[in-house]
Design a protein around this motif. Structure first.
Motif, PDB file in Angstrom:
ATOM      1  N   HIS A 134       0.824  -1.220   0.000  1.00  0.00           N
ATOM      2  CA  HIS A 134       0.000   0.000   0.000  1.00  0.00           C
ATOM      3  C   HIS A 134       0.854   1.264   0.000  1.00  0.00           C
ATOM      4  O   HIS A 134       1.901   1.319   0.640  1.00  0.00           O
ATOM      5  CB  HIS A 134      -0.947   0.016   1.198  1.00  0.00           C
TER       6      HIS A 134
ATOM      7  N   ASP B 220       6.525   1.732   5.916  1.00  0.00           N
ATOM      8  CA  ASP B 220       5.299   0.947   6.035  1.00  0.00           C
ATOM      9  C   ASP B 220       4.515   1.059   4.735  1.00  0.00           C
ATOM     10  O   ASP B 220       4.053   2.138   4.388  1.00  0.00           O
ATOM     11  CB  ASP B 220       4.474   1.463   7.226  1.00  0.00           C
ATOM     12  N   GLY B 221       4.384  -0.036   4.018  1.00  0.00           N
ATOM     13  CA  GLY B 221       3.721  -0.013   2.717  1.00  0.00           C
ATOM     14  C   GLY B 221       4.677   0.404   1.616  1.00  0.00           C
ATOM     15  O   GLY B 221       4.864  -0.315   0.637  1.00  0.00           O
TER      16      GLY B 221
ATOM     17  N   GLU C 256      -4.776   1.179   2.625  1.00  0.00           N
ATOM     18  CA  GLU C 256      -4.835   0.039   3.529  1.00  0.00           C
ATOM     19  C   GLU C 256      -5.089   0.483   4.956  1.00  0.00           C
ATOM     20  O   GLU C 256      -5.742  -0.202   5.729  1.00  0.00           O
ATOM     21  CB  GLU C 256      -3.504  -0.738   3.451  1.00  0.00           C
ATOM     22  N   GLU C 257      -4.572   1.651   5.329  1.00  0.00           N
ATOM     23  CA  GLU C 257      -4.448   2.024   6.736  1.00  0.00           C
ATOM     24  C   GLU C 257      -5.735   2.474   7.417  1.00  0.00           C
ATOM     25  O   GLU C 257      -5.815   2.467   8.644  1.00  0.00           O
ATOM     26  CB  GLU C 257      -3.410   3.149   6.879  1.00  0.00           C
TER      27      GLU C 257
ATOM     28  N   HIS D 138       7.243  -6.475   3.342  1.00  0.00           N
ATOM     29  CA  HIS D 138       6.783  -5.478   4.309  1.00  0.00           C
ATOM     30  C   HIS D 138       7.757  -5.447   5.481  1.00  0.00           C
ATOM     31  O   HIS D 138       8.418  -6.439   5.760  1.00  0.00           O
ATOM     32  CB  HIS D 138       5.374  -5.856   4.799  1.00  0.00           C
TER      33      HIS D 138
ATOM     34  N   GLN E 167       7.280  -4.338  11.659  1.00  0.00           N
ATOM     35  CA  GLN E 167       6.509  -3.432  12.535  1.00  0.00           C
ATOM     36  C   GLN E 167       6.470  -3.913  13.980  1.00  0.00           C
ATOM     37  O   GLN E 167       5.700  -3.403  14.790  1.00  0.00           O
ATOM     38  CB  GLN E 167       5.075  -3.219  12.021  1.00  0.00           C
TER      39      GLN E 167
ATOM     40  N   HIS F 183      -2.580  -6.748   6.943  1.00  0.00           N
ATOM     41  CA  HIS F 183      -1.869  -6.427   5.706  1.00  0.00           C
ATOM     42  C   HIS F 183      -2.759  -6.687   4.497  1.00  0.00           C
ATOM     43  O   HIS F 183      -3.689  -7.486   4.565  1.00  0.00           O
ATOM     44  CB  HIS F 183      -0.602  -7.283   5.583  1.00  0.00           C
TER      45      HIS F 183
HETATM   46 ZN   LIG Z   1       1.555  -1.605   6.060  1.00  0.00          ZN
END
Ligand SMILES: [Zn+2]
Length: 428
Positions: free
Chosen positions: A98, A109-110, A143-144, A207, A210, A375
């Protein structure tokens, strides 16, 4: 490097010739360039769906796809695809992630899966020419859930999981509907269903982890076997609003005190169940919300996750029970409502094997992992054989400005991704 990649790129001594080479400098530079789209003056970045920063990021991605000689198109919800036709056609091999971020998020992130996916496909086409299978990279638009009251918008559109009239119902904090935001960037909400793909064979996503597991164990790669299921609950606690001066303490039915006790009890339920159970009270509100009034109503949300389908249901049941018990003790009415319920997802074993083989070609035995975070792969696993590769997050930090991964791990993850894609898309 925009805080995205720490350290310098170095070749691992254990890499074999089987591992696909990539343009490492271009990869790292493009991650930095993408992080300029939506960069906040206060640090971190915010690329929310269909905002100018989001459009700028997708246009940059489309330019890079064109530069790689890929066929570029924006689909009906704004996912951007780069494609190279396979000599044998058939179902497509796809990689990506994403391109949206949370507010104040980091550069990886993404974005890592977006840029690495493109670089992997570009490197393969440059070195090996036309694949036997259709090979595509994608920047998934959202996505978030950081702007509208919805999430996984891009992947759900691909997997035919949009709800009717969702674009008319979902709104952002300013009251703008998702449908109006789509029109603002030249998309027709009535055509959203045209984003559905039924011809994807494999979806492979790189990815950042996290979380701290890879970093703390000094491991460089992980493959995700399961993505934890998530439940969002809304708990409403009703007591009696009262005068903060006149109502004696022992006579009160204070809804907020009940909610506070429930919050502690919910954390204890998850702690007692043990990892990977997690439960979070993330929002709370009271009524009438006045300085001199005992709260008559408290409403809070719970995010509860577990990778086991059975234990996740047990976790939810235990949370509801704990709230009800406290409600009875304090003479409060308790109502527990499910807002969202996503069961855990097992990723595809044979597609994951392609990632394991590629990691071993780099001399790394990947750790088998559960993802607590959601995800795109968990949604796309309904439409394709999905697999995920993790690289370490330094200190486990994510969804914050100082989210970082060592540059050599960014490079390693991208090369392993490219190698797995070669395995899938260039087979005779
Ligand atoms: Zn992500």
């Amino acid at each position: 490097m925009a805080g995205s990649c720490a350290g310098s790129s170095r070749e691992s001594a254990m890499m074999t010739s089987e591992l696909v080479a990539i343009d490492e400098r271009r990869l790292l530079r493009r991650l930095d360039d993408l992080a300029q789209r939506g960069a906040l003056p206060s640090g971190g970045l915010y690329r929310a769906l269909y905002t100018p920063a989001h459009v700028a990021a997708t246009e940059l991605y489309a330019d890079w796809c064109k530069e790689a000689g890929l066929l570029v198109r924006r689909d009906a919800v704004g996912n951007v695809w780069g494609r190279v036709e396979g000599s044998r056609g058939g179902r497509a091999i796809v990689t990506g992630s994403h391109i949206d971020t949370v507010r104040g998020g980091g550069a990886l992130d993404g974005a890592l899966g977006v840029v690495a996916g493109l670089e992997a496909v570009a490197s393969l086409v440059a070195q090996f020419g036309r694949p036997t299978r259709i090979l595509e990279c994608v920047a998934i638009c959202e996505e978030e859930g950081s702007r509208f009251s919805t999430n996984f918008w891009g992947a759900r559109a691909i997997a035919d999981r949009l709800e009717p009239d969702e674009a008319q119902r979902a709104r952002d904090a300013d009251g703008i509907t998702l449908a109006d935001a789509m029109r603002g960037v030249g998309l027709d909400p009535a055509r959203a269903s045209q984003a559905v793909r039924r011809d994807i064979d494999n979806f492979v996503e790189l990815h950042i982890e996290q979380g701290p597991i890879l970093d703390e164990s000094n491991e460089r790669l992980g493959v995700v076997r399961t993505i934890a299921g998530t439940a969002h609950l809304e708990v409403t606690v009703r007591g009696q609003a009262d005068h903060a001066g006149a109502a004696a303490m022992e006579r009160r039915r204070d809804a907020l005190l009940g909610a506070a006790a429930m919050t502690l009890a919910i954390a204890k339920v998850a702690t007692d169940m043990g990892p990977p159970a997690v439960a979070t009270v993330g929002t709370i509100g009271v009524e009438p919300a006045q300085v001199n009034v005992v709260p008559g109503l408290a409403r809070f949300t719970v995010d509860a996750r577990h990778s086991s389908a059975a234990l996740r249901l047990e976790l939810i049941a235990e949370i509801a029970k704990a709230c009800k018990v406290i409600g009875r003790e304090r003479e409060l009415a308790v109502d527990v409502r499910t807002l969202r319920d996503r069961p855990p997802v097992q990723l595809h074993e044979r597609t994951t094997d392609a990632l394991r083989r590629a990691a071993r070609a780099a001399g790394v035995e990947p750790r088998e992992m559960v993802s607590g975070a959601g995800h795109d792969s968990q949604i796309l696993s309904a439409a394709a054989h999905a697999a995920m590769l993790f690289v370490p997050s330094i200190g486990g930090r994510s969804h914050r400005a100082d989210e970082a991964t060592a540059a050599e791990d960014v490079v390693l993850g991208t090369r392993v991704l490219a190698t797995a894609l070669r395995d899938l898309a260039y087979a005779a």
